[in-house]
Design a protein around this motif. Sequence first.
Motif, PDB file in Angstrom:
ATOM      1  N   ALA A  38       1.234  -1.190   0.306  1.00  0.00           N
ATOM      2  CA  ALA A  38       0.038   0.501  -0.065  1.00  0.00           C
ATOM      3  C   ALA A  38       0.593   1.216  -0.032  1.00  0.00           C
ATOM      4  CB  ALA A  38      -0.755   0.125   1.300  1.00  0.00           C
ATOM      5  N   GLU A  39       1.841   0.509   1.029  1.00  0.00           N
ATOM      6  CA  GLU A  39       2.943   2.750   0.385  1.00  0.00           C
ATOM      7  C   GLU A  39       3.782   2.112  -1.555  1.00  0.00           C
ATOM      8  OE1 GLU A  39       5.257   1.412   3.942  1.00  0.00           O
ATOM      9  OE2 GLU A  39       3.519   2.064   5.994  1.00  0.00           O
ATOM     10  N   GLY A  40       4.122   1.365  -1.585  1.00  0.00           N
ATOM     11  CA  GLY A  40       4.624   1.236  -2.564  1.00  0.00           C
ATOM     12  C   GLY A  40       5.733   0.941  -2.861  1.00  0.00           C
ATOM     13  N   ARG A  41       5.903   0.272  -1.815  1.00  0.00           N
ATOM     14  CA  ARG A  41       6.960   0.425  -1.231  1.00  0.00           C
ATOM     15  C   ARG A  41       7.549  -1.460  -2.046  1.00  0.00           C
ATOM     16  NH1 ARG A  41      10.304  -0.588   4.131  1.00  0.00           N
ATOM     17  NH2 ARG A  41      11.890  -0.484   2.658  1.00  0.00           N
ATOM     18  N   ILE A  42       6.855  -2.684  -2.223  1.00  0.00           N
ATOM     19  CA  ILE A  42       7.236  -3.501  -3.239  1.00  0.00           C
ATOM     20  C   ILE A  42       5.651  -3.385  -3.986  1.00  0.00           C
ATOM     21  CG2 ILE A  42       8.081  -4.881  -2.181  1.00  0.00           C
ATOM     22  CD1 ILE A  42       5.509  -6.267  -0.551  1.00  0.00           C
ATOM     23  N   ASP A  43       5.470  -4.186  -5.427  1.00  0.00           N
ATOM     24  CA  ASP A  43       4.619  -3.891  -6.739  1.00  0.00           C
ATOM     25  C   ASP A  43       3.694  -5.150  -6.328  1.00  0.00           C
ATOM     26  OD1 ASP A  43       5.577  -5.590  -7.433  1.00  0.00           O
ATOM     27  OD2 ASP A  43       6.759  -4.543  -9.182  1.00  0.00           O
ATOM     28  N   ARG A  44       2.511  -5.542  -6.456  1.00  0.00           N
ATOM     29  CA  ARG A  44       2.084  -6.260  -6.567  1.00  0.00           C
ATOM     30  C   ARG A  44       2.676  -8.300  -6.751  1.00  0.00           C
ATOM     31  NH1 ARG A  44      -3.367  -7.839  -5.742  1.00  0.00           N
ATOM     32  NH2 ARG A  44      -3.770 -10.322  -6.918  1.00  0.00           N
ATOM     33  N   VAL A  45       3.041  -7.697  -7.689  1.00  0.00           N
ATOM     34  CA  VAL A  45       3.766  -9.534  -8.060  1.00  0.00           C
ATOM     35  C   VAL A  45       4.728  -9.668  -7.125  1.00  0.00           C
ATOM     36  CG1 VAL A  45       5.792 -10.481  -9.622  1.00  0.00           C
ATOM     37  CG2 VAL A  45       3.986  -8.555 -10.560  1.00  0.00           C
ATOM     38  N   HIS A  46       5.185  -9.128  -5.782  1.00  0.00           N
ATOM     39  CA  HIS A  46       6.548  -8.985  -4.647  1.00  0.00           C
ATOM     40  C   HIS A  46       5.476  -9.425  -3.483  1.00  0.00           C
ATOM     41  CE1 HIS A  46       8.469  -7.749  -8.049  1.00  0.00           C
ATOM     42  NE2 HIS A  46      10.100  -8.801  -7.402  1.00  0.00           N
ATOM     43  N   LEU A  47       4.394  -8.232  -3.894  1.00  0.00           N
ATOM     44  CA  LEU A  47       2.940  -8.800  -2.747  1.00  0.00           C
ATOM     45  C   LEU A  47       2.884 -10.083  -2.149  1.00  0.00           C
ATOM     46  CD1 LEU A  47       0.868  -8.157  -0.770  1.00  0.00           C
ATOM     47  CD2 LEU A  47      -0.332  -7.588  -2.537  1.00  0.00           C
ATOM     48  N   LEU A  48       2.658 -10.761  -3.975  1.00  0.00           N
ATOM     49  CA  LEU A  48       2.540 -12.153  -4.178  1.00  0.00           C
ATOM     50  C   LEU A  48       3.490 -12.857  -3.878  1.00  0.00           C
ATOM     51  CD1 LEU A  48      -0.328 -10.983  -7.066  1.00  0.00           C
ATOM     52  CD2 LEU A  48      -0.511 -12.245  -4.675  1.00  0.00           C
ATOM     53  N   SER A  49       4.433 -12.562  -4.086  1.00  0.00           N
ATOM     54  CA  SER A  49       5.785 -13.769  -3.719  1.00  0.00           C
ATOM     55  C   SER A  49       5.534 -14.073  -2.393  1.00  0.00           C
ATOM     56  CB  SER A  49       6.857 -13.668  -4.439  1.00  0.00           C
ATOM     57  OG  SER A  49       7.859 -13.750  -4.554  1.00  0.00           O
ATOM     58  N   ALA A  50       5.918 -12.445  -1.900  1.00  0.00           N
ATOM     59  CA  ALA A  50       6.152 -12.672  -0.376  1.00  0.00           C
ATOM     60  C   ALA A  50       4.911 -13.418   0.631  1.00  0.00           C
ATOM     61  CB  ALA A  50       6.653 -10.968   0.252  1.00  0.00           C
ATOM     62  N   LEU A  51       4.036 -13.315   0.164  1.00  0.00           N
ATOM     63  CA  LEU A  51       2.905 -14.316   0.869  1.00  0.00           C
ATOM     64  C   LEU A  51       2.559 -15.371   0.735  1.00  0.00           C
ATOM     65  CD1 LEU A  51      -0.009 -11.239   0.315  1.00  0.00           C
ATOM     66  CD2 LEU A  51       1.493 -12.159   2.006  1.00  0.00           C
ATOM     67  N   HIS A  52       3.318 -15.759  -0.771  1.00  0.00           N
ATOM     68  CA  HIS A  52       3.976 -16.900  -0.666  1.00  0.00           C
ATOM     69  C   HIS A  52       4.678 -17.763  -0.170  1.00  0.00           C
ATOM     70  CE1 HIS A  52       4.847 -20.683  -3.165  1.00  0.00           C
ATOM     71  NE2 HIS A  52       6.143 -20.288  -2.987  1.00  0.00           N
ATOM     72  N   VAL A  53       6.385 -16.566   0.156  1.00  0.00           N
ATOM     73  CA  VAL A  53       6.944 -17.621   0.689  1.00  0.00           C
ATOM     74  C   VAL A  53       6.585 -17.697   1.628  1.00  0.00           C
ATOM     75  CG1 VAL A  53       9.908 -16.958   1.515  1.00  0.00           C
ATOM     76  CG2 VAL A  53       8.405 -16.483  -0.922  1.00  0.00           C
TER      77      VAL A  53
END
Lengths: 202, 84
Positions: free
Chosen positions: A60-75
């Motif tokens: 939400a703060e713009g530090r990571i895009d949606r791809v990396h959001l989903l990657s992080a949640l997967h990890v």
Amino acid sequence: MDHSSLYERILKAVDERAYFTPADAVDPAQRDAMREIGARLHAPDMDPAALRPWIHRLHAEGRIDRVHLLSALHVVAASPKVADWSEAARLAGEQELAALELGGPHLDANLASVDRHRGVLAFLRGHHSVALDHFTRALERQRTAENVGNVLAALLKLGEIEEAEEILAQVRRTLSPSMVADLSRAIDTDPDLAALRGPEPL
Amino acid sequence: MKTMLALILVAMGVTPNETTSQRAMCAFVETVSAGQWTCQRLAVWARKGHDELPRSLASKLPPPPAEDEVTDTDDSAERISNGF
């Protein structure tokens, strides 16, 4: 003496330290945020229920895009402490779609991340040949020491030691010196890659 | 694998309900983790001897069990890299 609870605690601790989440290959603009996520994921008091909203906040703060959001949640979902395989698989699929929709210069790296995540899921579920397919695709898209290491780990799990050695020889010739050094360190320290240790340095 | 862990724990005086033993257990886990001693590597150590083990820990350990005593490695950690 009842050792069962001690076994569980020890094995749990060892399992958690056997799961690596490097961010070295991440887009530099998002790398620091992803490293912070990795650090929090590996903290002894990690609480997934608290970590997930924090990851969403980074997005939400713009530090990571949606791809990396989903990657992080997967990890997080695939980590030993959580081990929510269906959620991890769902997130990898969602990440792939997000990567395709985003496109751009990081498309190959983003899809390599998806391939790696799917490979890890297969590997952790004991399907090493399936894992090898995904890891190989990740390596084709993105030539990093991490992706080479995962291919080698899958090959060794499958008993394909000669092929692993051939790939290693090829890596010596084609990867950059820094990547060869990274891989050399992994082989020296990773027991899954111990069969590739030899008298000659990489 | 569990046989070996049991030997290690017993050798270090670890019992589940004593504070000092809990500390010993934590120290053991830290040593294993910091040195990247995964279960697989511990199993290899159990089979091949403990020459590679850190001296501080090796001095506290009993001799490794015979090869035929180490049969349960199904609980081994899978060491894999799931980079972002």
